[in-house]
Design a protein around this motif. Structure first.
Motif, mmCIF file in Angstrom:
data_model
loop_
_atom_site.group_PDB
_atom_site.id
_atom_site.type_symbol
_atom_site.label_atom_id
_atom_site.label_comp_id
_atom_site.label_asym_id
_atom_site.label_seq_id
_atom_site.Cartn_x
_atom_site.Cartn_y
_atom_site.Cartn_z
ATOM 1 N N ASP A 1 0.959 -1.254 -0.014
ATOM 2 C CA ASP A 1 0.039 0.023 -0.046
ATOM 3 C C ASP A 1 0.849 1.252 0.001
ATOM 4 N N PRO A 2 0.999 1.865 -1.221
ATOM 5 C CA PRO A 2 0.490 1.605 -2.525
ATOM 6 C C PRO A 2 0.951 0.311 -3.007
ATOM 7 N N PRO A 3 0.233 -0.016 -4.115
ATOM 8 C CA PRO A 3 0.826 -1.585 -4.814
ATOM 9 C C PRO A 3 1.903 -1.294 -5.488
ATOM 10 N N TYR A 4 2.407 -0.137 -5.914
ATOM 11 C CA TYR A 4 3.429 0.140 -6.776
ATOM 12 C C TYR A 4 3.886 1.399 -6.706
ATOM 13 N N LEU A 5 5.347 1.466 -7.054
ATOM 14 C CA LEU A 5 5.994 3.006 -7.016
ATOM 15 C C LEU A 5 5.668 3.537 -8.203
ATOM 16 N N THR A 6 5.318 4.790 -8.098
ATOM 17 C CA THR A 6 4.967 5.566 -9.365
ATOM 18 C C THR A 6 6.314 6.500 -9.789
ATOM 19 N N GLY A 7 6.717 5.878 -11.056
ATOM 20 C CA GLY A 7 7.730 6.884 -11.729
ATOM 21 C C GLY A 7 9.046 5.870 -11.386
ATOM 22 N N LEU A 8 9.796 5.982 -12.493
ATOM 23 C CA LEU A 8 11.173 5.636 -12.475
ATOM 24 C C LEU A 8 12.158 6.209 -11.349
ATOM 25 N N ASN A 9 11.934 7.298 -10.945
ATOM 26 C CA ASN A 9 12.988 7.842 -10.038
ATOM 27 C C ASN A 9 12.607 6.983 -8.736
ATOM 28 N N GLU A 10 11.439 6.919 -8.394
ATOM 29 C CA GLU A 10 11.288 6.465 -7.076
ATOM 30 C C GLU A 10 11.561 4.809 -7.208
ATOM 31 N N ALA A 11 11.480 4.186 -8.230
ATOM 32 C CA ALA A 11 11.863 2.954 -8.597
ATOM 33 C C ALA A 11 13.537 2.716 -8.187
ATOM 34 N N ILE A 12 14.124 3.543 -8.849
ATOM 35 C CA ILE A 12 15.674 3.379 -8.650
ATOM 36 C C ILE A 12 15.870 3.975 -7.409
ATOM 37 N N GLU A 13 15.433 4.826 -6.782
ATOM 38 C CA GLU A 13 15.680 5.443 -5.258
ATOM 39 C C GLU A 13 15.579 4.152 -4.372
ATOM 40 N N PHE A 14 14.401 3.247 -4.596
ATOM 41 C CA PHE A 14 14.039 2.150 -4.128
ATOM 42 C C PHE A 14 15.478 1.171 -4.067
ATOM 43 N N LEU A 15 15.829 0.750 -5.133
ATOM 44 C CA LEU A 15 16.943 -0.055 -5.551
ATOM 45 C C LEU A 15 18.300 0.296 -4.961
ATOM 46 N N LYS A 16 18.567 1.679 -4.803
ATOM 47 C CA LYS A 16 19.634 2.241 -4.217
ATOM 48 C C LYS A 16 19.599 2.164 -2.925
ATOM 49 N N ILE A 17 18.532 2.417 -2.081
ATOM 50 C CA ILE A 17 18.521 2.231 -0.521
ATOM 51 C C ILE A 17 18.680 0.663 -0.286
ATOM 52 N N PHE A 18 18.042 -0.221 -1.034
ATOM 53 C CA PHE A 18 18.057 -1.540 -0.410
ATOM 54 C C PHE A 18 19.434 -2.285 -0.803
ATOM 55 N N PHE A 19 20.020 -1.846 -2.006
ATOM 56 C CA PHE A 19 21.318 -2.468 -2.130
ATOM 57 C C PHE A 19 22.611 -1.902 -1.488
ATOM 58 N N GLU A 20 22.581 -0.598 -0.791
ATOM 59 C CA GLU A 20 23.114 0.008 -0.035
ATOM 60 C C GLU A 20 23.521 -0.883 1.232
ATOM 61 N N ASP A 21 22.337 -1.168 1.808
ATOM 62 C CA ASP A 21 21.882 -1.705 3.053
ATOM 63 C C ASP A 21 22.597 -3.340 2.690
ATOM 64 N N PHE A 22 21.889 -4.003 1.522
ATOM 65 C CA PHE A 22 22.266 -5.440 1.477
ATOM 66 C C PHE A 22 23.609 -5.621 1.189
ATOM 67 N N ASN A 23 24.454 -4.836 0.572
ATOM 68 C CA ASN A 23 25.880 -4.833 0.267
ATOM 69 C C ASN A 23 26.651 -4.642 1.695
ATOM 70 N N ASN A 24 25.909 -4.131 2.614
ATOM 71 C CA ASN A 24 26.658 -3.847 3.740
ATOM 72 C C ASN A 24 26.420 -4.806 5.031
#
Length: 828
Positions: free
Chosen positions: A382-405
């Protein structure tokens, strides 16, 4: 809603993102494409389904099932993983579809397909009236004249009272005749209330049509409530319209459906190739094949599960047969780590992915996944999706910064990072152009950064099957694509037809196997891209993939996007198909002409691809052997039986009780190694009412196979094969006709002498094999069809076997004449 993600311009200042986009972006994009996507980034919806495995045991999982003592022991988890990764389903899906239908589903012809369909949909066998309705519906798809006749009939009885005076009499006669027949068939004379259903007044027309449609021609649940099974739509049409097709004639018309479905992929159609044929506009063919494909998929999964269960019952024995003792111990013996306490998955996520969870935990849902050993899956809620490519890439950035650490959460061969992308401006499903998307799809590019998924069944390329389905039709576009693209109306019609074909190409397929899963588009407005997975996803590869998937979905949804390139690709595609068709036509027509020189009834031995062969044909051959023994061989043996009941068979002294098994064993031995079926060439059949077909596609080869009736008595069945499939299957056919070989060789042989025939038949076949046989026989201009078709030959060196072959051929001739009542009466 609160802006959780920040602006695109600020995000672009991140050096790592600039490097990705400028230097490592998927190469199909040029700078203009990239800028265009980013300029309209708000048009896209994106949702990621992330699966992770935990090194720490999770609460509620079966992690303790994989704990052992500290002493080295068998690692059943590793053995299970190895066996589960063996892709038993892939093995089943790579089997021959024809054999699978015969052996696993007991489906051998169209009638059995109809019965199986009805049982699958309704849970019971069809009555006769229901079988008639399905048969007529399928026949309409194969012969336009049948459909026209049925529509004329319906119009005739429904138009009574709505036509001018000269027409009224003829149509009244149709309706009257129909009403009289239905009253008689359903005993309406004695029931006034039922008589009112079909009054003699001319107002009855539409009421009568409604009743017929509901009770006699409902493909969903046909058959009248009263006296179900005693009368059907075909019976009605035959009584009202004497020249209408009989049941047998309709069966002939739809006979090629089995081949169309079972051999749609060519010489070897895999079980995975079972899919809907025809089009959604079909009366019944498309729906029938769609359900049959569902049945095949379900049975394939059951068969694969059964194989896996059997293997998992004793994995150690199975794996020790594959590996040496040293290799087995290296792979499947383990020293367990000290036990750890189980922890809550959300607590571990917060501990090891702190920034990501702080930002997104409230908008995500967290679930267990049965495919994971000790893991969790999370995705947008909720919401069911991220609106916009900028939101999607920001999501990936934050996830992989934590994941790689951190080190607790890992990606593995079991995990995936599926990416769902939608195009927000699209409001109508019919506006989408799926074929355009297929032309722009590049499987290598879609899997860039996920190379381990290249040959994975969980990310199969859908483009090949989609283009293959289109290549089999669209004769108008192959010839006239240059004119079609100039006409907006024709272009729109072609676009819709192409999109329908792409949709049909994935119908009945297991959606978890589709790398680009388009089945969610119609109802949920997004495409699931299943390419990213295993331990390969990185920030860079996922940014690239997200942009490429956005590019693909925009090609599907935005008519103006890449329009010029699309037209170029479209024209090139159909021009290439046209060129290939013309070349194939020339080659296959050359082969087809050879068959006009083969006598009807020429005997061949057919060698299936698998050791199982065709169970139905094997049973049929055995039934014919039994009749041969009882009617021909046994009386001869008994005439010469000794006082002790011993007879001489094939130069052996045996008892009369042993003779049947000895005969069957001899015949199968003479047929050759493995499974071999004696069949007859029965001519070429031209496909009717298909002016769009050219060359090879106009003709089907008719083969006659043995079959066993339900009574156990023998019979024959007709099987058809396209010319193209035959040309690719020459090594399956072995000429085995002593009469034909002798006639072609020019030898003078008394064909009535069974003792002379074997040796002469063998010599005749050898002489035909010889490149100089025509010169030796003085027949330089004959036999060319054998030389060019490159048939192989079977030897005939046993009098008993050759005598059976000749008798068997005579039964085929009697069958063609309809003179087999003494053998086949009372069969079904």
């Amino acid at each position: 809603m609160k802006d959780l993600f920040g602006g695109w311009r600020g995000f672009l200042k991140t050096p790592s993102v600039l490097e990705i986009i400028k230097e490592d972006l998927i190469r199909e994009f040029n700078q203009a494409d990239k800028e265009g996507l980013l300029a309209s980034e708000a048009d896209f919806s994106v949702s990621y389904e992330i699966e992770l495995e935990s090194r720490t045991p999770l609460e509620g999982r079966d992690y303790d099932d994989y704990r052992y003592d500290m002493e080295p022991e068998l690692n059943y988890e590793a053995m299970r993983d190895f066996i589960e990764d063996m892709d038993f389903l892939d093995q089943v899906l790579e089997e021959d579809l024809d054999s699978f239908l015969n052996y696993d589903l007991n489906i051998r012809d169209v009638n059995e397909m109809l019965t199986a369909y009805f049982e699958f949909v309704h849970g019971r066998e069809p009555a006769g009236s229901e079988q008639e309705a399905m048969l007529l519906g399928l026949a309409m798809d194969y012969n336009e004249s049948i459909k026209d006749t049925y529509e004329q009939f319906i119009n005739a009885i429904s138009s009574v009272g709505k036509v001018n005076k000269p027409q009224r009499g003829a149509k009244m006669e149709w309706a009257k005749k129909t009403g009289q027949f239905l009253k008689k068939a359903f005993d309406y004379e004695d029931d006034p209330a039922q008589q009112d259903l079909f009054p003699d007044a001319d107002v009855r027309g539409q009421k009568m049509v409604d009743w017929i449609t509901k009770n006699l021609f409902d493909l969903e649940d046909p058959g009248a409530v009263q006296k179900r099974g005693e009368v059907g739509i075909v019976t009605l049409l035959r009584n009202v319209y004497s020249s209408f097709y009989s049941i047998g004639e309709l069966e002939d018309e739809v006979g090629e459906f089995y081949n169309d479905f079972a051999n749609s992929g060519g010489r070897w159609t895999y079980v995975s190739g079972a899919s809907a044929i025809g089009s959604p506009n079909d009366v019944f063919r498309n729906k029938l094949s769609y359900v049959l494909a569902e049945m095949v998929d379900k049975k394939a999964e059951e068969k694969a599960d059964e194989r896996m269960r059997d293997t998992l019952e004793d994995p150690e024995s199975f794996l020790r047969d594959i590996y040496t003792d040293y290799e087995f111990e290296e792979r499947f013996m383990t020293q367990p780590e000290p036990e750890e306490e189980e922890e809550d998955d959300l607590d571990l996520l917060r501990e090891h992915l702190p920034n990501f969870m702080a930002r997104y935990e409230n908008v995500l849902k967290f679930e267990e996944d049965a495919s994971l050993q000790n893991g969790v899956e999370f995705s947008m809620d909720d919401p069911p999706y991220l609106t916009g490519l900028n939101e999607a890439i920001e999501f990936l950035k934050i996830f992989f910064e934590d994941f790689n650490n951190q080190t607790n959460w890992v990606m593995s061969d079991r995990t995936g990072l599926h990416t769902n992308v939608g195009y927000i401006p699209t409001v109508a499903h019919e506006d989408r152009d799926l074929f355009k998307g297929m032309l722009f799809l590049n499987d290598d590019m879609a899997k860039r950064g996920f190379e381990k998924r290249k040959n994975s069944r969980w990310a199969m390329d859908i483009k090949r099957d989609a283009l293959d389905m289109v290549s089999k039709g669209f004769g108008d576009a192959k010839v006239n694509i240059g004119e079609i693209i100039k006409d907006e109306e024709k272009m729109e019609e072609l676009r819709q037809r192409l999109s329908n074909s792409v949709e049909n190409s994935v119908q009945g397929k297991y959606v978890k196997y589709l790398g680009m899963n388009i089945t969610y588009l119609e109802n949920m407005d997004y495409i699931e891209f299943r390419y990213p997975g295993q331990d390969e996803p990185t920030y860079q590869s996922m940014v690239n993939a997200t942009l490429y998937y956005a590019h693909l979905i925009k090609t599907i949804n935005d008519e103006d996007y890449k329009k010029k390139e699309y037209i170029t690709k479209l024209v090139g595609f159909f021009n290439n198909l046209r060129a290939k068709d013309l070349e194939t036509d020339r080659q296959d027509l050359k082969t087809a002409r050879k068959f006009f020189n083969l006598p009807l009834g020429t005997q061949f031995i057919y060698a299936p691809d698998t050791s199982l062969g065709s169970p139905s044909a094997n049973d049929g051959l055995r039934a014919w052997i039994k009749v041969y023994y009882e009617n021909e061989l046994k009386p001869e043996l008994l005439k010469k039986a000794g006082p002790d009941g011993v007879v001489q068979f094939n130069q052996m002294d045996i008892t009369i009780g042993e003779a049947p098994d000895k005969l069957e064993s001899l015949i199968f031995s003479q047929l050759g190694y493995g499974v071999r079926i004696p069949i007859f060439y029965d001519g070429l059949k031209k496909k009717l009412n298909r002016p769009d077909l050219k060359g090879k596609d106009k003709y089907l080869i008719k083969w006659i196979f043995p079959r066993e009736q339900k009574s156990g008595k023998p019979d024959f069945r007709v099987a058809t094969q396209s010319m193209g499939i035959f040309v690719r299957s020459l090594n399956k056919f072995h000429l085995s006709d002593p009469e034909y070989a002798i006639k072609k060789s020019g030898m003078e042989v008394d064909l009535s002498d069974p003792l002379e025939l074997p040796e002469m038949g063998y010599n005749a076949l050898q002489s035909i094999r010889d490149s100089g046989w025509r010169r030796m026989a003085g027949k330089q201009d004959e036999g060319e069809e054998l030389d060019e078709l490159k048939f192989t030959f079977t030897s005939m060196n046993n009098p008993v076997y050759v005598k059976f072959l000749r008798w068997y051929k005579e039964q085929y001739r009697k069958w063609k004449r309809g003179d087999l009542e003494y053998i086949t009466s009372g069969g079904e």
